[in-house]
Design an enzyme around this catalytic site. Structure first.
Site, short mmCIF file in Angstrom:
data_model
loop_
_atom_site.label_atom_id
_atom_site.label_comp_id
_atom_site.label_asym_id
_atom_site.label_seq_id
_atom_site.Cartn_x
_atom_site.Cartn_y
_atom_site.Cartn_z
N ASP A 268 81.23 89.96 37.26
CA ASP A 268 82.79 90.43 37.18
C ASP A 268 83.35 89.03 36.94
OD1 ASP A 268 81.77 92.68 38.32
OD2 ASP A 268 81.87 91.95 40.18
N LYS B 89 84.10 89.64 31.85
CA LYS B 89 83.49 89.95 30.32
C LYS B 89 84.14 90.97 29.48
CE LYS B 89 79.52 90.67 32.71
NZ LYS B 89 79.91 90.34 34.15
N GLY C 231 80.77 97.06 35.57
CA GLY C 231 82.21 97.58 35.55
C GLY C 231 82.86 96.69 34.79
N HIS C 232 83.30 97.06 33.68
CA HIS C 232 84.17 96.04 32.86
C HIS C 232 85.58 96.52 32.71
CE1 HIS C 232 80.16 94.38 31.12
NE2 HIS C 232 80.09 94.16 32.30
N GLN D 224 76.29 92.10 34.14
CA GLN D 224 76.01 91.41 35.33
C GLN D 224 76.25 89.69 35.05
OE1 GLN D 224 73.37 94.15 34.34
NE2 GLN D 224 75.29 95.00 35.60
P1 GDP Z 1 83.26 92.11 34.39
O1 GDP Z 1 82.32 92.85 35.07
O2 GDP Z 1 82.74 90.75 33.78
O3 GDP Z 1 83.74 92.68 32.75
O4 GDP Z 1 84.60 91.68 35.10
P2 GDP Z 1 85.52 93.09 36.02
O5 GDP Z 1 86.08 93.66 35.30
O6 GDP Z 1 84.35 93.52 36.80
O7 GDP Z 1 86.00 92.06 36.99
C1 GDP Z 1 87.42 91.15 36.56
C2 GDP Z 1 88.38 91.41 37.17
O8 GDP Z 1 89.58 90.61 36.88
C3 GDP Z 1 89.16 92.68 36.65
O9 GDP Z 1 90.10 93.39 37.43
C4 GDP Z 1 89.90 92.22 35.49
O10 GDP Z 1 91.18 92.89 35.11
C5 GDP Z 1 90.67 90.77 36.22
N1 GDP Z 1 91.03 89.62 35.17
C6 GDP Z 1 90.05 89.39 34.22
N2 GDP Z 1 90.80 88.22 33.89
C7 GDP Z 1 91.83 87.89 34.49
C8 GDP Z 1 92.65 86.68 34.88
O11 GDP Z 1 92.64 85.71 33.87
N3 GDP Z 1 93.40 86.68 35.87
C9 GDP Z 1 93.53 87.67 36.83
N4 GDP Z 1 94.18 87.32 37.80
N5 GDP Z 1 92.85 88.77 36.63
C10 GDP Z 1 91.83 89.09 35.53
P1 IMO Z 2 79.16 93.72 35.75
O1 IMO Z 2 78.60 93.73 34.60
C1 IMO Z 2 78.56 92.24 40.00
C2 IMO Z 2 74.84 93.41 41.79
C3 IMO Z 2 74.77 94.38 42.98
C4 IMO Z 2 73.36 93.85 43.78
C5 IMO Z 2 72.75 93.56 42.61
C6 IMO Z 2 71.59 94.53 42.31
O2 IMO Z 2 80.52 94.37 36.15
O3 IMO Z 2 79.37 92.04 36.01
P2 IMO Z 2 71.71 96.75 40.91
O4 IMO Z 2 72.55 98.09 41.30
O5 IMO Z 2 71.99 96.22 39.61
O6 IMO Z 2 70.36 97.10 41.20
O7 IMO Z 2 72.32 95.80 42.08
O8 IMO Z 2 73.48 93.17 41.60
N1 IMO Z 2 75.38 93.75 40.54
C7 IMO Z 2 76.70 93.38 40.15
N2 IMO Z 2 77.53 92.50 40.71
N3 IMO Z 2 78.82 92.79 38.79
C8 IMO Z 2 78.09 93.79 38.23
O9 IMO Z 2 77.87 93.72 36.97
C9 IMO Z 2 76.72 94.01 39.03
N4 IMO Z 2 75.80 94.80 38.57
C10 IMO Z 2 74.97 94.51 39.60
O10 IMO Z 2 75.96 94.15 43.72
O11 IMO Z 2 74.04 92.60 44.59
MG MG Z 3 82.32 93.94 36.49
#
Ligand code: GDP
Ligand code: IMO
Ligand code: MG
Length: 424
Positions: A14, A17, A41-42, A225
């Site tokens: 998270d 990416k 979840g991107h 991840q």
């Molecule tokens: P990913 O899994 O690495 O793609 O990241 P996620 O989408 O799960 O989580 C990143 C969260 O931070 C999302 O809700 C984005 O919209 C938000 N986000 C990304 N960059 C920024 C930033 O620079 N500032 C803030 N406040 N939110 C951001």
């Molecule tokens: P993105 O790509 C954050 C965590 C789960 C758990 C562990 C194992 O959005 O960054 P799994 O379901 O993969 O067997 O769970 O890994 N986990 C993540 N945490 N971002 C993710 O993906 C994750 N995918 C799995 O919360 O601790």
């Molecule tokens: Mg994510």
């Protein structure tokens, strides 16, 4: 022959990416995912709209980019169908632009049930998985019992499916996991989604990528991840079940190490973790709560509250080393805008001794973070449009990180929108 650039999370996932892959995609012809599945979840935000992708690469919002779901991934046809239907409703038709590797593995309905059953059996030692069947699907891959996307075209697919389910049912029964009322409904949705999957371009992903490179096309790889969730190098056993690191790109796409070009390492200006497992800099106070609220740190897949803490340079140096990071990308800097002080963990103290190395087992002994404290910048970074507008305190913070990490920070993100991205 061109090279593959790789973007990977350096923390516990998270990091943002999805946002950065979307920002960089206009420089690339192809975007590939190489591991993981719908546990990801991107999030991507632009023009006032927000999209969350699970299995589909984040390159799909740029109209001319080709996208590959690579060999190393695991796919749940039901969630894939849902994701594609949602994208279609938002006006994104991926016909001709989305390719799926026949060697990617399928997540069966019983994998999801097994995920739940294993977690329940672990009691208070549970991992806190996303519940998507990731671990059981990869387990079947490694134990040579898996079903691959290419198998859906076999005339004996249903028979092969039934054989696997029989094995899974034995395990579920041995764990006293009540499942029979769920399975029939899950299966009918699954087979319907398998038919949907057949309409996509199911290809030999390894030939596809290598041919693109030979033709001089620019390829970007999107990690899912993060390094600290890698099955080999993460905080085991509180990890996911795939190799999330640069090394995983070669096995996950079928490309040689010599084609790896830039490695973009992405991190938040602080740390978060969702699910169980050790987290040395975790904050259990109002600062942690404020980071969570300001950063909206709630899982994009499960909605779970993410645990929050200060930036951890011990972990970050370790991740940079393992991945061979050539450029850093710092995300969510704006989340720290309101703090009087910002802390950074520079070392761990374990049994009275300081170390800069990431220990074998973070849980075996108490880890006390050693912090360096910085003055907060107390400026709304979300409005900043160029590096020249960075406040002095924020510059100092960036320079300190670059010096400590030995890699330049080339992109600084100051908000969730595409436009809130500063290239240095
Ligand atoms: P990913 O899994 O690495 O793609 O990241 P996620 O989408 O799960 O989580 C990143 C969260 O931070 C999302 O809700 C984005 O919209 C938000 N986000 C990304 N960059 C920024 C930033 O620079 N500032 C803030 N406040 N939110 C951001
Ligand atoms: P993105 O790509 C954050 C965590 C789960 C758990 C562990 C194992 O959005 O960054 P799994 O379901 O993969 O067997 O769970 O890994 N986990 C993540 N945490 N971002 C993710 O993906 C994750 N995918 C799995 O919360 O601790
Ligand atoms: Mg994510």
């Amino acid at each position: 022959m061109s090279r593959i650039d790789v973007l990977l999370g350096l923390q516990w996932g998270d990091e943002g990416k999805g946002k950065i892959v979307d920002c960089l995609t206009s420089n690339y012809d192809v975007v590939c995912r190489f591991q993981g599945g719908p546990n990801a979840g991107h999030t991507i935000e632009f023009d006032g709209k927000k999209y969350v992708l699970r299995s589909v690469p984040s390159g799909i919002f740029q109209p001319y980019t080709l996208n590959l779901i690579g060999n190393g991934m695991v796919i749940d046809p039901v969630l894939f169908k849902q994701e594609l239907e949602e994208l279609n409703q938002s006006g994104y038709n991926l016909d001709g632009r989305l390719f799926i590797s026949k060697k990617a593995h399928l997540i069966l309905p019983t994998h999801r049930l097994l995920d739940a059953a294993y977690e329940a059996a672990k009691g208070d030692r549970k991992i806190g998985t996303t519940g998507k069947g990731i671990g059981p699907a990869y387990t079947d891959k490694i134990s040579r019992n898996g079903l691959r996307v290419g198998n859906i075209l076999d005339s004996k697919f249903e028979k092969k499916y039934a054989e696997r389910v029989k094995k899974h049912e034995c395990i579920l029964k041995s764990l006293n996991f009540e499942y029979s009322d769920q399975l029939t409904a899950l299966e009918s949705a699954w087979f319907e989604a398998v038919e949907f999957l057949k309409h996509f371009q199911l290809i030999d992903g390894e030939y596809f990528v290598n041919e693109q490179l030979k033709a001089g096309k620019r390829v970007l790889v999107e990690g899912a991840q993060g390094t600290l969730l890698d099955v080999s190098y993460g905080s085991y056993p509180y990890v996911t079940s795939s190799n999330t690191i640069t090394g995983g790109v070669c096995t996950g796409l079928g490309v040689p190490p010599s084609v790896i070009g830039e490695v973009y390492g992405i991190f938040k200006a602080y740390c978060t973790r969702v699910g169980a497992g050790p987290f040395p800099t975790e904050l259990f106070n109002e600062i942690g709560d404020e980071i969570c609220q300001r950063g909206q740190e709630f899982g994009s897949v499960t909605g779970r509250k993410r645990r929050c803490g200060w930036l951890d340079l011990v972990a970050l140096r370790y991740s940079i080393m393992i991945n061979g990071v050539t450029q850093l990308i710092m995300m969510k800097s704006d989340v720290l805008d309101t703090f009087d002080e910002v802390k950074v963990c520079v070392a761990y103290r374990i049994r009275g001794k300081e170390t800069e190395n990431f220990p074998f087992d973070l849980e075996a002994q108490p880890v006390v973070p050693v912090y360096e404290t910085f003055s907060g910048w107390k400026t709304d970074l979300t409005k900043v449009t160029s590096e020249s507008e960075f406040p002095v305190e924020f510059r100092k913070y960036i320079l300190f990180l670059e010096k400590e990490l030995g890699v330049p920070i080339k992109i600084v993100s100051v908000g969730p929108d595409r436009k809130q991205t500063i290239f240095r």
